[in-house]
Scaffold this active site. Structure first.
Site, PDB file in Angstrom:
ATOM      1  N   SER A 280       7.124   7.739   9.345  1.00  0.00           N
ATOM      2  CA  SER A 280       6.962   6.708   8.331  1.00  0.00           C
ATOM      3  C   SER A 280       6.172   7.319   7.174  1.00  0.00           C
ATOM      4  O   SER A 280       5.529   8.361   7.326  1.00  0.00           O
ATOM      5  CB  SER A 280       6.254   5.481   8.899  1.00  0.00           C
ATOM      6  OG  SER A 280       5.049   5.839   9.554  1.00  0.00           O
TER       7      SER A 280
ATOM      8  N   GLU B  87       3.714   6.630   3.457  1.00  0.00           N
ATOM      9  CA  GLU B  87       2.863   5.748   2.667  1.00  0.00           C
ATOM     10  C   GLU B  87       2.918   6.128   1.190  1.00  0.00           C
ATOM     11  O   GLU B  87       2.888   7.302   0.833  1.00  0.00           O
ATOM     12  CB  GLU B  87       1.415   5.843   3.151  1.00  0.00           C
ATOM     13  CG  GLU B  87       0.456   4.950   2.364  1.00  0.00           C
ATOM     14  CD  GLU B  87      -0.934   4.943   2.956  1.00  0.00           C
ATOM     15  OE1 GLU B  87      -1.075   4.424   4.084  1.00  0.00           O
ATOM     16  OE2 GLU B  87      -1.857   5.460   2.312  1.00  0.00           O
TER      17      GLU B  87
ATOM     18  N   THR C  91      -0.192   0.983  -0.396  1.00  0.00           N
ATOM     19  CA  THR C  91      -1.629   0.732  -0.350  1.00  0.00           C
ATOM     20  C   THR C  91      -2.034  -0.407  -1.282  1.00  0.00           C
ATOM     21  O   THR C  91      -1.270  -0.843  -2.148  1.00  0.00           O
ATOM     22  CB  THR C  91      -2.432   1.993  -0.714  1.00  0.00           C
ATOM     23  OG1 THR C  91      -2.125   2.375  -2.060  1.00  0.00           O
ATOM     24  CG2 THR C  91      -2.100   3.138   0.233  1.00  0.00           C
ATOM     25  N   TYR C  92      -3.274  -0.840  -1.105  1.00  0.00           N
ATOM     26  CA  TYR C  92      -3.782  -2.063  -1.736  1.00  0.00           C
ATOM     27  C   TYR C  92      -5.215  -1.804  -2.144  1.00  0.00           C
ATOM     28  O   TYR C  92      -6.013  -1.321  -1.345  1.00  0.00           O
ATOM     29  CB  TYR C  92      -3.695  -3.170  -0.691  1.00  0.00           C
ATOM     30  CG  TYR C  92      -4.156  -4.547  -1.065  1.00  0.00           C
ATOM     31  CD1 TYR C  92      -3.353  -5.376  -1.841  1.00  0.00           C
ATOM     32  CD2 TYR C  92      -5.345  -5.054  -0.578  1.00  0.00           C
ATOM     33  CE1 TYR C  92      -3.732  -6.670  -2.130  1.00  0.00           C
ATOM     34  CE2 TYR C  92      -5.743  -6.350  -0.854  1.00  0.00           C
ATOM     35  CZ  TYR C  92      -4.935  -7.159  -1.635  1.00  0.00           C
ATOM     36  OH  TYR C  92      -5.315  -8.441  -1.906  1.00  0.00           O
TER      37      TYR C  92
ATOM     38  N   ALA D 133      -9.166  -2.185  -3.320  1.00  0.00           N
ATOM     39  CA  ALA D 133     -10.302  -2.919  -2.768  1.00  0.00           C
ATOM     40  C   ALA D 133     -10.447  -4.262  -3.462  1.00  0.00           C
ATOM     41  O   ALA D 133     -10.380  -4.375  -4.674  1.00  0.00           O
ATOM     42  CB  ALA D 133     -11.585  -2.095  -2.947  1.00  0.00           C
TER      43      ALA D 133
ATOM     44  N   HIS E 246      -0.253  -3.029   2.345  1.00  0.00           N
ATOM     45  CA  HIS E 246      -1.615  -3.090   2.847  1.00  0.00           C
ATOM     46  C   HIS E 246      -2.237  -4.413   2.412  1.00  0.00           C
ATOM     47  O   HIS E 246      -1.968  -4.915   1.326  1.00  0.00           O
ATOM     48  CB  HIS E 246      -2.455  -1.950   2.274  1.00  0.00           C
ATOM     49  CG  HIS E 246      -2.160  -0.620   2.893  1.00  0.00           C
ATOM     50  ND1 HIS E 246      -3.101   0.385   2.959  1.00  0.00           N
ATOM     51  CD2 HIS E 246      -1.040  -0.126   3.464  1.00  0.00           C
ATOM     52  CE1 HIS E 246      -2.560   1.447   3.551  1.00  0.00           C
ATOM     53  NE2 HIS E 246      -1.320   1.155   3.855  1.00  0.00           N
TER      54      HIS E 246
ATOM     55  N   ASP F  82     -12.778  -1.705   1.295  1.00  0.00           N
ATOM     56  CA  ASP F  82     -14.084  -1.328   0.764  1.00  0.00           C
ATOM     57  C   ASP F  82     -14.482  -2.288  -0.343  1.00  0.00           C
ATOM     58  O   ASP F  82     -13.634  -2.795  -1.080  1.00  0.00           O
ATOM     59  CB  ASP F  82     -14.046   0.101   0.196  1.00  0.00           C
ATOM     60  CG  ASP F  82     -13.695   1.115   1.272  1.00  0.00           C
ATOM     61  OD1 ASP F  82     -14.273   1.021   2.375  1.00  0.00           O
ATOM     62  OD2 ASP F  82     -12.854   1.994   1.010  1.00  0.00           O
TER      63      ASP F  82
ATOM     64  N   TYR G 226      -9.779   5.695  13.296  1.00  0.00           N
ATOM     65  CA  TYR G 226     -10.511   6.847  12.750  1.00  0.00           C
ATOM     66  C   TYR G 226     -10.845   7.827  13.870  1.00  0.00           C
ATOM     67  O   TYR G 226     -11.887   7.696  14.521  1.00  0.00           O
ATOM     68  CB  TYR G 226     -11.790   6.368  12.043  1.00  0.00           C
ATOM     69  CG  TYR G 226     -11.500   5.505  10.845  1.00  0.00           C
ATOM     70  CD1 TYR G 226     -11.410   6.055   9.575  1.00  0.00           C
ATOM     71  CD2 TYR G 226     -11.275   4.135  10.993  1.00  0.00           C
ATOM     72  CE1 TYR G 226     -11.109   5.272   8.469  1.00  0.00           C
ATOM     73  CE2 TYR G 226     -10.973   3.337   9.897  1.00  0.00           C
ATOM     74  CZ  TYR G 226     -10.894   3.912   8.641  1.00  0.00           C
ATOM     75  OH  TYR G 226     -10.579   3.121   7.558  1.00  0.00           O
TER      76      TYR G 226
ATOM     77  N   HIS H 134     -15.240   6.290  11.887  1.00  0.00           N
ATOM     78  CA  HIS H 134     -15.382   5.720  10.552  1.00  0.00           C
ATOM     79  C   HIS H 134     -16.703   6.185   9.949  1.00  0.00           C
ATOM     80  O   HIS H 134     -17.715   6.284  10.649  1.00  0.00           O
ATOM     81  CB  HIS H 134     -15.350   4.190  10.645  1.00  0.00           C
ATOM     82  CG  HIS H 134     -15.262   3.510   9.322  1.00  0.00           C
ATOM     83  ND1 HIS H 134     -16.347   3.362   8.480  1.00  0.00           N
ATOM     84  CD2 HIS H 134     -14.208   2.944   8.673  1.00  0.00           C
ATOM     85  CE1 HIS H 134     -15.974   2.726   7.377  1.00  0.00           C
ATOM     86  NE2 HIS H 134     -14.675   2.462   7.470  1.00  0.00           N
TER      87      HIS H 134
ATOM     88  N   GLN I 156      -6.573   7.490  10.194  1.00  0.00           N
ATOM     89  CA  GLN I 156      -6.984   8.324   9.078  1.00  0.00           C
ATOM     90  C   GLN I 156      -6.434   9.728   9.343  1.00  0.00           C
ATOM     91  O   GLN I 156      -6.237  10.130  10.494  1.00  0.00           O
ATOM     92  CB  GLN I 156      -8.509   8.361   9.015  1.00  0.00           C
ATOM     93  CG  GLN I 156      -9.125   9.324   8.031  1.00  0.00           C
ATOM     94  CD  GLN I 156      -8.821   8.961   6.597  1.00  0.00           C
ATOM     95  OE1 GLN I 156      -7.739   9.287   6.101  1.00  0.00           O
ATOM     96  NE2 GLN I 156      -9.742   8.284   5.936  1.00  0.00           N
TER      97      GLN I 156
ATOM     98  N   PHE J   4     -11.716  14.316  -1.469  1.00  0.00           N
ATOM     99  CA  PHE J   4     -11.336  13.086  -0.786  1.00  0.00           C
ATOM    100  C   PHE J   4     -11.806  13.115   0.668  1.00  0.00           C
ATOM    101  O   PHE J   4     -12.274  12.095   1.199  1.00  0.00           O
ATOM    102  CB  PHE J   4      -9.825  12.904  -0.860  1.00  0.00           C
ATOM    103  CG  PHE J   4      -9.356  11.564  -0.368  1.00  0.00           C
ATOM    104  CD1 PHE J   4      -9.750  10.398  -1.007  1.00  0.00           C
ATOM    105  CD2 PHE J   4      -8.522  11.456   0.732  1.00  0.00           C
ATOM    106  CE1 PHE J   4      -9.330   9.157  -0.562  1.00  0.00           C
ATOM    107  CE2 PHE J   4      -8.089  10.226   1.190  1.00  0.00           C
ATOM    108  CZ  PHE J   4      -8.495   9.072   0.536  1.00  0.00           C
TER     109      PHE J   4
ATOM    110  N   HIS K 164       2.822   9.342  10.633  1.00  0.00           N
ATOM    111  CA  HIS K 164       2.781   8.561   9.395  1.00  0.00           C
ATOM    112  C   HIS K 164       2.237   9.466   8.288  1.00  0.00           C
ATOM    113  O   HIS K 164       1.094   9.916   8.354  1.00  0.00           O
ATOM    114  CB  HIS K 164       1.878   7.344   9.569  1.00  0.00           C
ATOM    115  CG  HIS K 164       1.845   6.428   8.380  1.00  0.00           C
ATOM    116  ND1 HIS K 164       2.900   5.617   8.043  1.00  0.00           N
ATOM    117  CD2 HIS K 164       0.874   6.197   7.447  1.00  0.00           C
ATOM    118  CE1 HIS K 164       2.594   4.921   6.951  1.00  0.00           C
ATOM    119  NE2 HIS K 164       1.370   5.255   6.574  1.00  0.00           N
TER     120      HIS K 164
END
Length: 280
Positions: free
Chosen positions: A11, A13, A44-45, A47, A72, A104, A140, A144, A171, A211, A261
């Protein structure tokens, strides 16, 4: 598995583009990656909903190829009424898959919102919509960044799964043992649903290092040192990165990972090199 689905269960993203040029790149990547018959795409979405409208537009664009597309959805900084409206809109648009995240806190936002944790968001989606949505949550493997330790983090993860999630996406990481250790700990807490490794292609070392430092993903020292030695030689970085990530993916699949993914960064070429290496 559909006969049209890639045998590795892959998949991809994407992120919502902010410009017309970015939208063109997104559509090019979508078309190239769609040829590999992915299980789904995700988008993605931002914060606190900061890119909500762009996310919805990107979901519509990505979904034009007829492949399941999962937006997301994050709860930090959002009120239940907002989330309820968004869920209704997605249902009306034929969306039946979501990636549910805590998210976040955006800078300058005073309120955490009514839902503070990922398990609360999963429970809310189930209460509002029953079994309409397939729900993925985050995992994670290296813990996390805000968790006090890995065991506590796995306990938090298990709460999200037991709240009604169908699967998890991790992640990204570069150490396979971290993934296998995390899965073992989750299974010991009764988590039986798939935990899919998140895979990050190595394209630009400087951006990857920045990152990774921010999100807590460990780049092993031997990989850092090798990438540093290439300087600005993008071809050498790409070749080495493809080899490293291909080997990681193969080890994960050999060890029983239920799929892969890929975090595409809206680029298809680096991802396709890895996917095609795995099926040669």
């Amino acid at each position: 598995m559909s006969s049209q689905e890639h045998p590795l269960g892959i998949s991809f993203e994407f992120f919502p583009p902010a410009t017309d040029v970015g939208r063109g790149k997104l559509l090019q990547a979508r078309d190239a990656l769609a040829t590999r018959q992915p299980r789904f795409f995700s988008v993605t979405y931002g914060a606190g909903g900061s890119t909500q409208e762009r996310t919805r537009a990107a979901v519509r664009a990505v979904g034009e190829r007829g492949i399941t597309t999962a937006p997301h959805l994050s709860c930090i900084g959002s009120e239940k009424a907002q989330l309820r409206d968004l869920l209704a809109q997605y249902r009306e648009e034929g969306i039946d898959s979501l990636v549910a995240l805590r998210g976040d806190m955006p800078s300058g936002m005073a309120s955490l919102g009514e839902l503070r944790y990922g398990n609360e968001l999963v429970e809310f989606i189930r209460d509002e919509t029953g079994d309409h949505f397939d729900i993925a949550v985050a995992a994670y493997p290296e813990s996390h960044p805000q968790a006090p330790n890995l065991d506590r983090d796995v306990e938090n993860f298990a709460r999200k799964m037991h709240a009604g999630a169908n699967m998890a996406i991790t992640q990204y990481f570069f150490t396979a043992d971290a993934y296998f250790r995390f899965v073992d700990k989750a299974r010991a807490l009764g988590v039986e649903k798939p935990i899919i490794p998140g895979i990050m292609p190595i394209i630009n070392y400087t951006k990857l290092a920045r990152f990774s430092d921010a999100c807590g993903a460990e780049i092993p020292r031997w990989i850092r040192k090798q990438l540093e030695s290439y300087g600005d030689d993008s071809d050498a970085i790409s070749q080495f990165g493809t080899e490293v990530v291909t080997n990681l993916c193969q080890r994960l699949l050999d060890g029983g990972a239920p799929g892969l993914h890929f975090y595409t960064l809206n680029q298809s070429t680096p991802v396709l090199k890895i996917v095609d290496n795995l099926t040669d």
